[in-house]
Design an enzyme around this catalytic site. Structure first.
Site, PDB file in Angstrom:
ATOM      1  N   CYS A  69      26.313  56.552  12.256  1.00 45.35           N
ATOM      2  CA  CYS A  69      25.627  55.360  11.754  1.00 45.35           C
ATOM      3  C   CYS A  69      26.161  54.141  12.486  1.00 45.35           C
ATOM      4  O   CYS A  69      27.251  54.171  13.074  1.00 45.35           O
ATOM      5  CB  CYS A  69      25.814  55.202  10.240  1.00 45.35           C
ATOM      6  SG  CYS A  69      27.506  54.869   9.747  1.00 45.35           S
ATOM      7  N   CYS A  96       0.088  37.402  23.342  1.00 48.48           N
ATOM      8  CA  CYS A  96       0.742  38.220  22.314  1.00 48.48           C
ATOM      9  C   CYS A  96      -0.172  39.352  21.860  1.00 48.48           C
ATOM     10  O   CYS A  96      -1.398  39.176  21.735  1.00 48.48           O
ATOM     11  CB  CYS A  96       1.111  37.341  21.115  1.00 48.48           C
ATOM     12  SG  CYS A  96       1.945  38.231  19.780  1.00 48.48           S
ATOM     13  N   CYS A 128      -1.554  36.219  15.682  1.00 47.66           N
ATOM     14  CA  CYS A 128      -0.653  35.255  16.314  1.00 47.66           C
ATOM     15  C   CYS A 128      -1.443  34.382  17.282  1.00 47.66           C
ATOM     16  O   CYS A 128      -1.281  33.154  17.298  1.00 47.66           O
ATOM     17  CB  CYS A 128       0.478  35.973  17.046  1.00 47.66           C
ATOM     18  SG  CYS A 128       1.582  34.860  17.955  1.00 47.66           S
TER      19      CYS A 128
END
Length: 314
Positions: A160, A213, A218
């Protein structure tokens, strides 16, 4: 931190459960292991400040069935029910959830702040995203997102990411500080602020939205922002003429130089031959024929201590 500051209402979204592995960096307690994170958080936060309103949702916002409800609560879950929230804060640990929040906020035109800590636990950042005005998360996506790589394939079994409560605390602190400045309208609100713990370096910058984008909402928000800016009244530029002081006065006062032109000329020496572009600030005046000759004193060879002893007797 927001609860201690007395925020009006907090809406919490998470589907994970509290684990003992969370104890080193989050504010959960060992006896809460097994509870959903939002339930455990609500219990702890209510004890800290019972005046804050809490609304918790124990589900995954990235799934199709939950996404619409997530958007609905952003639009209608404000302090006054039916009104939108003031700000969305992303404190997640994966790109899928970040992209989901980005998609929702672009569609709703909702301002939000993104935050994160690196996998090596010694750096982090916060980012203010105003749809149409600043770059969204999809305008300059990380390589994992841009290449459409499944994050689950990058995680190794039994390994992890590192985590430090210090780095988590610093990033949380600058995030909440930015939130307070944004909501209460004081100080300078950072569009992007990084933190490098190895060098105690805090880089800051602002990023403009990407006209190409991948998120159509957006691009739509960018067009709306351009129209809003174009509609603003342009400030008139007034060129002020410099006033000449005392050009004409009723008292007839004049300023006269105490040095004549001839004296000024005599006090200057010849200008040396210098390369083009180089000038001298002043020149050494030539010696006058009738000037007093310089007096040169011969070195007596006495030490500084002897000279000081002589001086005392004078």
């Amino acid at each position: 931190m927001l609860t201690r500051c007395g925020i009006g209402k907090l809406l919490l979204f998470d589907y994970d459960k509290v684990e003992l592995a969370n104890m080193n960096r989050l504010f959960f307690q060992p006896h809460q292991a097994g509870l959903s994170k939002v339930q455990a958080a609500e219990y702890t936060l209510r004890n800290i400040n019972p005046d804050v309103l809490f609304e918790v949702h124990n589900y995954n916002i990235t799934t199709v069935e939950n996404f619409q409800h997530f958007m609905d609560r952003i639009s209608n879950g404000g302090l006054e029910e039916g009104k939108p929230v003031d700000l969305v804060l992303s404190c997640v640990d994966n790109f899928e959830a970040r992209m989901t929040i980005n998609t929702a906020c672009n569609e709703l035109g909702q301002t939000w702040m993104e935050s994160g800590v690196s996998e090596n636990a010694v750096s982090g950042h916060i980012q203010l995203i105003i749809p149409g005005e600043s770059a969204c998360f999809a305008c300059a996506p990380p390589l994992v997102v841009a290449a459409n790589i499944d994050e689950k394939t990058l995680k190794r079994e039994g390994v992890c990411a590192a985590s430090l409560p210090t780095t988590m605390g610093v990033v949380a602190g600058i995030l909440v500080q930015n939130v307070l400045k944004f909501l209460l309208n004081f100080g300078t609100v950072s569009f992007y602020l990084g933190y490098n713990a190895m060098q105690d370096f805090f880089p800051t910058m602002s990023m403009k939205p990407n006209p190409q984008c991948d998120d159509r909402n957006c691009r739509k928000q960018q067009e709306e922002y351009k129209k809003k800016v174009a509609a603003l009244p342009k400030p008139e530029v007034v060129q002020e003429e410099e006033e000449i002081i005392h050009e004409d006065n009723e008292w007839g006062i004049e300023l006269v130089s105490e040095v004549s032109e001839e004296e000024l000329k005599n006090s200057s020496g010849p200008v040396p031959d210098l390369p083009e572009g180089i000038t001298v600030a002043y020149t050494i005046p030539e010696k006058q024929e009738d000037s007093v000759a310089e007096v040169t004193v011969e070195d007596s060879g006495e030490s500084l201590e002897d000279l000081m002893a002589k001086m005392k007797n004078m």
